[in-house]
Design a protein around this motif. Structure first.
Motif, PDB file in Angstrom:
ATOM      1  N   ALA A 110      -5.747  25.216  -3.771  1.00 30.38           N
ATOM      2  CA  ALA A 110      -4.787  26.026  -3.047  1.00 30.38           C
ATOM      3  C   ALA A 110      -3.559  25.107  -3.014  1.00 30.38           C
ATOM      4  CB  ALA A 110      -5.380  26.340  -1.667  1.00 30.38           C
ATOM      5  N   ALA A 111      -2.399  25.657  -2.946  1.00 27.04           N
ATOM      6  CA  ALA A 111      -1.127  24.982  -2.805  1.00 27.04           C
ATOM      7  C   ALA A 111      -1.091  24.194  -1.553  1.00 27.04           C
ATOM      8  CB  ALA A 111      -0.063  25.874  -3.022  1.00 27.04           C
ATOM      9  N   GLY A 112      -1.632  24.825  -0.312  1.00 25.60           N
ATOM     10  CA  GLY A 112      -1.327  24.180   0.768  1.00 25.60           C
ATOM     11  C   GLY A 112      -2.299  22.814   0.963  1.00 25.60           C
ATOM     12  N   ALA A 113      -3.524  22.866  -0.156  1.00 27.91           N
ATOM     13  CA  ALA A 113      -4.094  21.600   0.268  1.00 27.91           C
ATOM     14  C   ALA A 113      -3.263  20.250  -0.401  1.00 27.91           C
ATOM     15  CB  ALA A 113      -5.443  21.608  -0.790  1.00 27.91           C
ATOM     16  N   VAL A 114      -2.211  20.420  -1.028  1.00 25.41           N
ATOM     17  CA  VAL A 114      -1.469  19.147  -1.560  1.00 25.41           C
ATOM     18  C   VAL A 114      -0.216  19.419  -0.744  1.00 25.41           C
ATOM     19  CG1 VAL A 114      -2.793  19.086  -3.703  1.00 25.41           C
ATOM     20  CG2 VAL A 114      -0.670  20.544  -3.670  1.00 25.41           C
ATOM     21  N   ALA A 115      -0.084  19.899   0.306  1.00 23.20           N
ATOM     22  CA  ALA A 115       1.155  20.004   1.372  1.00 23.20           C
ATOM     23  C   ALA A 115       1.202  19.273   2.306  1.00 23.20           C
ATOM     24  CB  ALA A 115       1.482  21.319   1.379  1.00 23.20           C
ATOM     25  N   ARG A 116       2.271  18.788   2.802  1.00 19.53           N
ATOM     26  CA  ARG A 116       2.504  17.825   4.003  1.00 19.53           C
ATOM     27  C   ARG A 116       3.242  18.643   5.151  1.00 19.53           C
ATOM     28  NH1 ARG A 116       5.857  12.158   4.969  1.00 19.53           N
ATOM     29  NH2 ARG A 116       5.395  12.038   7.274  1.00 19.53           N
ATOM     30  N   GLU A 117       2.613  18.920   6.266  1.00 20.25           N
ATOM     31  CA  GLU A 117       3.106  19.874   7.368  1.00 20.25           C
ATOM     32  C   GLU A 117       4.507  19.308   7.540  1.00 20.25           C
ATOM     33  OE1 GLU A 117       1.998  20.954  11.738  1.00 20.25           O
ATOM     34  OE2 GLU A 117       0.691  20.006  10.554  1.00 20.25           O
ATOM     35  N   ARG A 173       3.551  18.167  -1.931  1.00 19.06           N
ATOM     36  CA  ARG A 173       4.062  16.856  -2.385  1.00 19.06           C
ATOM     37  C   ARG A 173       3.714  16.459  -3.847  1.00 19.06           C
ATOM     38  NH1 ARG A 173      -0.731  13.746   0.903  1.00 19.06           N
ATOM     39  NH2 ARG A 173      -1.608  15.733   0.261  1.00 19.06           N
ATOM     40  N   GLU A 174       4.914  16.283  -4.426  1.00 16.36           N
ATOM     41  CA  GLU A 174       5.037  16.122  -6.270  1.00 16.36           C
ATOM     42  C   GLU A 174       3.740  15.300  -6.377  1.00 16.36           C
ATOM     43  OE1 GLU A 174       8.147  15.523  -9.517  1.00 16.36           O
ATOM     44  OE2 GLU A 174       8.844  15.122  -7.350  1.00 16.36           O
ATOM     45  N   HIS A 175       3.717  13.824  -5.836  1.00 18.48           N
ATOM     46  CA  HIS A 175       2.555  13.109  -6.391  1.00 18.48           C
ATOM     47  C   HIS A 175       1.223  13.533  -6.239  1.00 18.48           C
ATOM     48  CE1 HIS A 175       2.566  11.995  -2.173  1.00 18.48           C
ATOM     49  NE2 HIS A 175       1.385  11.536  -2.231  1.00 18.48           N
ATOM     50  N   ALA A 176       1.035  14.215  -5.309  1.00 20.82           N
ATOM     51  CA  ALA A 176      -0.296  14.894  -5.091  1.00 20.82           C
ATOM     52  C   ALA A 176      -0.674  16.008  -5.982  1.00 20.82           C
ATOM     53  CB  ALA A 176      -0.370  15.448  -3.537  1.00 20.82           C
ATOM     54  N   VAL A 177       0.422  16.594  -6.614  1.00 23.00           N
ATOM     55  CA  VAL A 177       0.362  17.757  -7.611  1.00 23.00           C
ATOM     56  C   VAL A 177      -0.184  17.209  -8.858  1.00 23.00           C
ATOM     57  CG1 VAL A 177       1.457  19.653  -8.926  1.00 23.00           C
ATOM     58  CG2 VAL A 177       1.763  19.516  -6.543  1.00 23.00           C
ATOM     59  N   ARG A 178       0.689  15.990  -9.285  1.00 23.19           N
ATOM     60  CA  ARG A 178       0.373  15.121 -10.301  1.00 23.19           C
ATOM     61  C   ARG A 178      -1.132  14.639 -10.450  1.00 23.19           C
ATOM     62  NH1 ARG A 178       6.004  11.818 -10.786  1.00 23.19           N
ATOM     63  NH2 ARG A 178       7.393  13.533 -11.275  1.00 23.19           N
ATOM     64  N   ALA A 179      -1.546  14.445  -9.170  1.00 22.41           N
ATOM     65  CA  ALA A 179      -2.985  13.736  -9.252  1.00 22.41           C
ATOM     66  C   ALA A 179      -4.136  14.977  -9.498  1.00 22.41           C
ATOM     67  CB  ALA A 179      -3.300  13.246  -8.125  1.00 22.41           C
ATOM     68  N   ILE A 180      -3.771  16.115  -9.346  1.00 19.29           N
ATOM     69  CA  ILE A 180      -4.711  17.375  -9.641  1.00 19.29           C
ATOM     70  C   ILE A 180      -4.775  17.613 -11.133  1.00 19.29           C
ATOM     71  CG2 ILE A 180      -5.354  19.720  -9.064  1.00 19.29           C
ATOM     72  CD1 ILE A 180      -5.359  17.745  -6.675  1.00 19.29           C
ATOM     73  N   PRO A 181      -6.186  17.676 -11.892  1.00 16.24           N
ATOM     74  CA  PRO A 181      -5.934  17.809 -13.242  1.00 16.24           C
ATOM     75  C   PRO A 181      -5.606  19.247 -13.521  1.00 16.24           C
ATOM     76  CG  PRO A 181      -8.131  16.598 -12.619  1.00 16.24           C
ATOM     77  CD  PRO A 181      -7.175  16.953 -11.299  1.00 16.24           C
ATOM     78  N   GLU A 182      -5.345  19.562 -14.666  1.00 16.13           N
ATOM     79  CA  GLU A 182      -4.714  20.840 -14.776  1.00 16.13           C
ATOM     80  C   GLU A 182      -5.781  22.054 -14.811  1.00 16.13           C
ATOM     81  OE1 GLU A 182      -2.173  21.863 -18.306  1.00 16.13           O
ATOM     82  OE2 GLU A 182      -0.978  20.095 -17.981  1.00 16.13           O
TER      83      GLU A 182
END
Length: 393
Positions: A320-327, A304-313
């Motif tokens: 993990a990439a899977g932590a910000v993904a939607r099944e 999810r793009e908006h979830a990625v933006r919420a993670i500080p660099e």
């Protein structure tokens, strides 16, 4: 049909579901019902002076019966639409009558003609029924006055709706005729929309002019009411004609709204891949989407793009990439060849920020972002061709 609050007009009351189509009464209906009761009550006092205050109950009954006739008018449109396999979202009874919200256009000029003519035809038939009933009662009685008023009002509704200008039924009939003659639906819409705008100007000028022509017997209040009603009616017709034109232009460009052209190139990674590394691969590949793959290399989730933006660099190397993904649910996997209204209907059925776009053989094409579809839809509304997602990179 949905009965959710999002589908219900603001403040409207659900009155029933004839033929499975919800019928709503909007708050503005109560205003016109009160106005009809007051005005018709005054007329009844002249025709039947012995009724006293009871005349307002008779007038209220007329207001309800009149809108019952309007509902029959709209149900005629609805039945024809359903017979032509055109979905009807809802019927609304409001200030100036009613409206059947048919979600798709008729496919041919002939079908458009009958879809438009069905309402006025039913109003004419109702007027004939009330005329027949009037011949069976004495004129100077409550039933006689009610039947005469309902006869006249249905004939007026039919005549008014047959005026040749959008958004009235007569405008749709004119559109069908021009469409049939020219072979071009858009040409028919242009002719009927401009006819509607001319009609709006005629109403704006004509109603107060007619009142003035009646002479000195007309009161100032009556003159002001006629002028105000003329202005409101003209505004409704003008805006309706413009809205019909905008919708036609939108539908003209909708086929250009294609899932394939709006799809973002995507990179597939395993769920335990650090987010920072996954984003590096996306950038290196010139992609704009990120898909999580299962052990067999098949798409399993969408980042999810908006979830990625919420993670500080500084945390991305440890996330993990899977932590910000939607099944991937069934509705999130869409064919690449979807386009136009079919594409929009598919996205509405399963609201999401991202969708996986696949080829006919099931292979992944990329990711479709809802925001890209919204931007392309806005361009289509403005009369421009949608811009492929890749050009927005």
């Amino acid at each position: 049909m949905s009965d959710s609050k999002g589908d219900r007009p603001t403040g409207a009351l659900l009155m029933g579901r004839p033929f499975g189509v919800p019928v709503y009464v909007t708050p503005t209906w109560f205003l016109i019902a009160a106005l009809i009761t007051w005005l018709f009550g005054g007329q009844i006092d002249v025709l039947l002076p012995g009724l006293g205050k009871t005349r307002y109950l008779v007038a209220l009954f007329f207001a309800l019966a009149f809108y019952g006739s309007v509902l029959v008018h709209e149900l005629a449109h609805t039945l024809v639409a359903l017979r032509l396999s055109l979905p009807v979202r809802r019927i609304q009874l409001q200030f100036f009558g009613g409206v059947s919200e048919i979600e798709k256009e008729a496919e041919t000029a002939g079908r458009e003609f009958w879809l438009a003519f069905a309402g006025p035809l039913l109003s004419l038939l109702l007027g004939g029924v009330f005329l027949l009933g009037l011949s069976l009662v004495r004129p100077a009685t409550v039933p006689g006055v009610l039947l005469a008023a309902l006869m006249l009002s249905n004939f007026v509704v039919a005549a008014f709706n047959l005026l040749p200008g959008l958004p009235l039924d007569g405008g749709r009939i004119l559109r069908a005729v021009v469409w049939r003659v020219t072979g071009n639906a858009m040409t028919g819409t242009l002719a009927a929309a401009w006819a509607g705008r001319l009609l709006a100007l005629a109403v704006l000028i004509g109603m107060p002019a007619w009142t003035a022509y009646q002479g000195v017997d007309q009161s100032v209040a009556t003159t002001l009411i006629d002028a105000a009603l003329g202005a409101v009616l003209a505004a409704i017709i003008w805006n309706g004609a413009g809205g019909s034109l905008r919708i036609a232009r939108l539908r003209e460009h909708l086929p250009e709204l294609r899932a394939r052209s709006l799809t973002r190139p995507a990179v597939g990674v395993e769920a335990d891949t650090p987010l920072a590394e996954a984003l590096r691969r996306v950038e290196a590949a010139g992609a704009r989407g990120l898909v999580i793959l299962d052990g067999g290399g098949e798409p399993a989730a969408l980042v999810r793009e908006h979830a990625v933006r919420a993670i500080p660099e500084h945390r991305r190397p440890w996330t993990a990439a899977g932590a910000v993904a939607r099944e991937l649910e069934p509705g999130l996997r869409i064919p690449a060849d979807l386009a136009g209204e079919e594409l929009l209907d598919t996205l509405r059925a399963t609201p999401a920020a991202e969708y996986l776009v696949v080829e006919a053989d099931g292979t992944m094409l990329g990711v479709l972002a809802a925001v890209d579809v919204e931007q392309a839809f806005a361009l289509a509304m403005a009369g421009h061709s949608p811009v492929p997602a890749a050009s927005n990179a």
